[in-house]
Design a protein around this motif. Structure first.
Motif, short mmCIF file in Angstrom:
data_model
loop_
_atom_site.label_atom_id
_atom_site.label_comp_id
_atom_site.label_asym_id
_atom_site.label_seq_id
_atom_site.Cartn_x
_atom_site.Cartn_y
_atom_site.Cartn_z
N VAL A 167 0.84 -1.20 0.00
CA VAL A 167 0.00 0.00 0.00
C VAL A 167 0.88 1.25 0.00
O VAL A 167 0.61 2.23 -0.69
CB VAL A 167 -0.94 0.01 1.23
CG1 VAL A 167 -1.64 1.36 1.36
CG2 VAL A 167 -1.97 -1.11 1.12
N SER A 219 -6.14 -8.72 -3.34
CA SER A 219 -7.58 -8.56 -3.52
C SER A 219 -8.24 -9.88 -3.88
O SER A 219 -9.27 -10.27 -3.33
CB SER A 219 -7.87 -7.52 -4.60
OG SER A 219 -9.25 -7.42 -4.86
N LEU A 265 -2.75 7.32 1.14
CA LEU A 265 -3.93 6.45 1.20
C LEU A 265 -5.07 6.99 0.35
O LEU A 265 -5.89 6.22 -0.16
CB LEU A 265 -4.40 6.31 2.64
CG LEU A 265 -3.47 5.54 3.59
CD1 LEU A 265 -4.10 5.46 4.97
CD2 LEU A 265 -3.19 4.14 3.07
N LEU A 310 -5.36 5.40 -3.05
CA LEU A 310 -5.44 3.93 -3.14
C LEU A 310 -6.52 3.45 -4.11
O LEU A 310 -6.27 2.51 -4.88
CB LEU A 310 -5.66 3.34 -1.74
CG LEU A 310 -5.50 1.81 -1.61
CD1 LEU A 310 -4.10 1.37 -2.03
CD2 LEU A 310 -5.79 1.38 -0.17
N PRO A 311 -7.73 4.06 -4.16
CA PRO A 311 -8.73 3.62 -5.13
C PRO A 311 -8.28 3.80 -6.57
O PRO A 311 -8.73 3.07 -7.47
CB PRO A 311 -9.94 4.50 -4.82
CG PRO A 311 -9.76 4.90 -3.39
CD PRO A 311 -8.29 5.06 -3.23
N THR A 325 -9.17 -1.99 -2.71
CA THR A 325 -9.75 -1.01 -1.79
C THR A 325 -11.16 -1.42 -1.39
O THR A 325 -11.53 -1.32 -0.21
CB THR A 325 -9.78 0.39 -2.44
OG1 THR A 325 -8.49 0.69 -2.98
CG2 THR A 325 -10.13 1.45 -1.42
N TRP A 338 -12.78 8.20 0.19
CA TRP A 338 -12.76 7.20 -0.89
C TRP A 338 -14.12 7.10 -1.58
O TRP A 338 -14.21 7.19 -2.81
CB TRP A 338 -12.39 5.83 -0.32
CG TRP A 338 -10.95 5.64 0.01
CD1 TRP A 338 -9.90 6.40 -0.39
CD2 TRP A 338 -10.38 4.59 0.82
NE1 TRP A 338 -8.72 5.92 0.12
CE2 TRP A 338 -8.98 4.81 0.86
CE3 TRP A 338 -10.92 3.51 1.52
CZ2 TRP A 338 -8.13 3.96 1.56
CZ3 TRP A 338 -10.07 2.66 2.23
CH2 TRP A 338 -8.68 2.89 2.24
#
Length: 263
Positions: free
Chosen positions: A12, A24, A59, A62-63, A70, A103
């Motif tokens: 990450v 994932s 962070l 991240l998406p 995520t 997010w």
């Protein structure tokens, strides 16, 4: 598991799309709310929100790097808090709450990202369906008032989730929100209403007008109405709506139940 969790947490920070995408798929195959996936989420939270108090800029993107990871991570995180079967309730750190709001608010389709693209698996392997984080995060918003955790962040998260549900692509059959995951909110609300009667000795009219209870029921009703109108609830939907009849009276919830009954 300890090494794997640290590897994913490290990925990450780099960031590494390859490691996150494999993680994932791994979470999805185990189940996003399995003990292994929840432990991975716990390590991530400890590393980025408990032991490290630096900038969250890394962070926030991240998406953009791996939306599937995520989404699956949020599902596991949601299961780690507001647990209804544990004696001690854990609530998410405010910084974590804010990053999840960021997010979802900035990526309206993020919650269903892991369902939109099939996982790449070895020949002959059976891909497991991803459980979205929607029901788990709605649980936070619905139960927050009765657990006296109702800061402004939960209102913002609730709004972000409702907007996210409105963006869910219609599918036949629906696959975004499992009815019995939504039903997790019912027993805690009934317990709270029961405590108002037995411990605080409130009369029925006082219970029905209690502000925290009504806010909880209002949020629950809004989420169900939006999700149902978007045809995104699947599973034993009839059983779910029958369970809703056990809850204390709430005008919005009553309208939702009657609308379902008519249709």
């Amino acid at each position: 598991m300890g090494i794997l969790n640290k590897l994913v947490s490290f990925a990450v920070g780099i960031p590494s799309f390859t490691v996150l995408m494999v993680a994932s798929v791994w979470m999805q195959q185990w189940g996003n709310t399995s003990p292994n996936s929840c432990k991975l989420a716990e390590t991530f939270i400890n590393d980025y929100f408990c032991f490290h108090s630096g900038s969250l800029d890394r962070l926030k993107v991240l998406p953009n790097i791996c939306p599937q990871f995520t989404a699956n991570l949020m599902t596991a995180i949601a299961d780690n808090y507001f647990g209804v079967t544990k004696k001690e309730f854990l609530f998410p750190p405010k910084r974590l709450l804010n990053i999840i709001i960021f997010w979802i608010s900035n990526h309206s389709s993020l919650c269903t990202a892991a369902q939109e693209k099939a996982a790449i698996l070895p020949p002959g392997a059976i891909a497991m369906d991803a459980v979205t984080p929607i029901a788990g995060l709605l649980k936070w918003c619905v139960l927050a008032p009765i657990y006296k955790e109702d800061s402004a962040e939960y209102s913002r998260l609730h709004l972000a989730l409702l907007n996210s549900i409105l963006e869910i692509p219609r599918s036949s059959p629906p696959k975004a929100i499992y009815a019995q995951h939504l039903a997790y909110c019912i027993n805690p609300i009934l317990t709270y209403a029961g405590d108002l009667k037995t411990k605080q000795e409130l009369k029925l009219n006082q219970i029905l007008s209690e502000s925290a209870l009504q806010m909880s029921l209002d949020r629950f009703a809004q989420a169900i109405q939006v999700a149902y109108s978007m045809c995104s609830i699947y599973g034993h939907v009839d059983d779910f709506f029958n369970q809703l009849k056990q809850l204390p009276f709430n005008k919005s919830l009553n309208i939702v139940i009657n609308t379902y009954k008519k249709e």
